[in-house]
Write an enzyme that holds these catalytic residues in place. Structure first.
Site, PDB file in Angstrom:
ATOM      1  N   TYR A  45       1.841 -13.226 -36.164  1.00  0.00           N
ATOM      2  CA  TYR A  45       0.491 -12.791 -35.788  1.00  0.00           C
ATOM      3  C   TYR A  45      -0.376 -14.005 -35.448  1.00  0.00           C
ATOM      4  O   TYR A  45      -1.006 -14.074 -34.389  1.00  0.00           O
ATOM      5  CB  TYR A  45      -0.147 -11.983 -36.913  1.00  0.00           C
ATOM      6  CG  TYR A  45      -1.641 -11.820 -36.751  1.00  0.00           C
ATOM      7  CD1 TYR A  45      -2.166 -11.125 -35.665  1.00  0.00           C
ATOM      8  CD2 TYR A  45      -2.537 -12.394 -37.664  1.00  0.00           C
ATOM      9  CE1 TYR A  45      -3.539 -11.003 -35.499  1.00  0.00           C
ATOM     10  CE2 TYR A  45      -3.895 -12.271 -37.506  1.00  0.00           C
ATOM     11  CZ  TYR A  45      -4.394 -11.574 -36.415  1.00  0.00           C
ATOM     12  OH  TYR A  45      -5.749 -11.461 -36.243  1.00  0.00           O
TER      13      TYR A  45
ATOM     14  N   THR B  22      -8.415 -16.075 -35.081  1.00  0.00           N
ATOM     15  CA  THR B  22      -8.227 -15.924 -36.519  1.00  0.00           C
ATOM     16  C   THR B  22      -7.919 -17.264 -37.181  1.00  0.00           C
ATOM     17  O   THR B  22      -7.344 -18.170 -36.550  1.00  0.00           O
ATOM     18  CB  THR B  22      -7.057 -14.956 -36.804  1.00  0.00           C
ATOM     19  OG1 THR B  22      -6.712 -14.994 -38.193  1.00  0.00           O
ATOM     20  CG2 THR B  22      -5.823 -15.324 -36.000  1.00  0.00           C
TER      21      THR B  22
END
Length: 341
Positions: free
Chosen positions: A150, A126
């Site tokens: 995250y 990501t």
């Protein structure tokens, strides 16, 4: 002389998290290109109805014994690893769960692959690994300094994968997604999260039901219209990139990380306007303050993926992305998935 010609079987690819949003699109793309996907998912946030293009094996990503069993049972030759928890806010309130799943799960997979002799891995990463951008557009050389747990768990997973490459010869490619959006152009699969946190499906719901207004988190950013700007990349384009990455590994090319984005920034207001144009309904909106840690703009430089993987996004206009998401929202299959939960 009579003889029997041996038919070469399709290469089997394990898709962890394959019952989820990006995973189901990736399984479809693999099948279309001659691979045989095997989906591995615990169905915590995935959907059994999304498994339509290959075999299904239920299991936890942290369960090494189960992973090894599945790898051997199906004679898996490569893995596409998408299984993860992916809510930024939740990662900050429940850090242990994210470390266990995203980091511990990746470790369990790597060890199971090493035991089974599977040495090719495409990893779902990501742009959150970069943190707040220092320069735009973001290139792969930008420092990785995540601003939430995250993003940190994905960065840690990337590092572990790279070490397994150095130590054990694992071939890998990490794909750093920007904002995944849209749905299968054939409306055979799509986005359905509980709870939903992504802007586009929330904007669509706000257009359908005015009692569920879209919360616009910040209207005072230093951007053209005051709202945050992001790089929205169509999920089918992401799926295609996984296939290209797998083929690059098959050809023996070196391991690497690649950004996946269109290179075009779209503001929250522009997304809302696109939903209004496509649906014919103006989404109900509630403007609130900024969310802590959200940068004004995040846009990809995906030229490396274009040049090296040969990846070219098909869906570069926000209206086209919205159209596919809108068609999926109206598809009765989506309702079936909801009721099956």
């Amino acid at each position: 002389m009579w003889y029997t010609k041996k038919v070469q079987s399709k290469m089997k690819v394990l898709v962890t998290g394959g019952a989820g949003f990006i995973g189901s699109h990736t399984a479809k793309a693999l099948r279309a290109k001659g691979y045989e996907p095997v989906v591995y998912d615990n169905l915590f946030r995935g959907h059994r109805g999304a498994v339509r293009w290959g075999d299904f094996e239920r299991g936890e990503i942290t369960d090494r014994t189960r992973l090894l069993e599945v790898l051997r049972k199906h004679d898996i030759r490569a893995v596409i690893h998408l299984a993860a928890l992916a809510y930024v806010g939740e990662s900050m309130s429940e850090p242990g769960k994210y470390l266990e799943t995203n980091v511990g799960g990746t470790m369990a997979l790597l060890e199971s692959m090493r035991t089974a002799g599977v040495d090719r891995l495409v990893f779902s990463s990501t742009c959150a690994t970069y943190g707040v951008p220092e320069t735009l557009p973001l290139t792969e050389s930008h420092p990785q300094s995540p601003s939430n747990l995250y993003g940190e768990t994905k960065r840690m997973a990337e590092k572990m994968i790279a070490w397994y490459g150095d130590l054990f010869g694992l071939q890998w490619i990490a794909l750093r997604y920007f904002n995944a959006a849209g749905a299968d152009p054939d409306a055979e699969t799509g986005e359905l999260h509980t709870p939903e946190t992504h802007l586009l499906p929330l904007a669509i719901e706000a257009a359908i039901d005015s009692s569920q207004p879209l919360r616009v988190l910040g209207v005072d950013y230093d951007t053209a219209d005051g709202t945050a700007v992001r790089d929205y990349v169509h999920v089918a384009d992401l799926a295609a990139a996984h296939v290209l990455a797998l083929r690059r590994l098959e050809a023996g090319n070196p391991s690497a990380a690649y950004n996946l984005g269109t290179g075009a920034g779209v503001s929250v207001r522009q997304v809302i306007e696109a939903v209004a144009r496509v649906s014919g309904k103006k989404p109900a909106v509630c403007e609130t303050g900024r969310r802590a840690g959200d940068p004004p703009a995040v846009v990809a430089d995906a030229s490396l993926a274009r040049q090296t993987l040969g990846w070219t996004p098909r869906f570069t206009q926000i209206e086209r992305i919205v159209e596919t998401a809108w068609n999926w929202r109206l598809n009765p299959l989506r309702q079936v998935w909801m009721e099956a939960r």
